[in-house]
Scaffold this motif. Structure first.
Motif: not given
Length: 69
Positions: A48-69
């Motif tokens: 899992x990784x956390x993706x945070x988009x900053x643009x005035x506010x913060x939008x947080x997402x937790x996404x699954x990922x496959x290591x090495x791909x």
């Protein structure tokens, strides 16, 4: 090997991040003035990784990922 259906779940989660990033980009480019967008990606638990988009506010997402791909 990944479990069947896992890649579809990854795409759906990543798709949500991409949709929000696209929305923020459109808002920023349409804004009559300065705009800034920042993307931050942090490693969480295994797969899992956390993706945070900053643009005035913060939008947080937790996404699954496959290591090495």
């Amino acid at each position: 090997m990944e479990a069947p259906g896992r890649s579809a779940a990854l795409e759906a989660t990543n798709a949500a991040v991409l949709i929000k990033l696209n929305e923020l980009y459109k808002e920023a480019i349409a804004h009559d003035g300065f705009a800034e967008i920042k993307v931050e990606i942090r490693i969480l638990r295994r797969g899992q990784k956390e993706v945070i988009l900053h643009c005035g506010k913060q939008y947080r997402f937790v996404v699954d990922y496959a290591p090495g791909s």
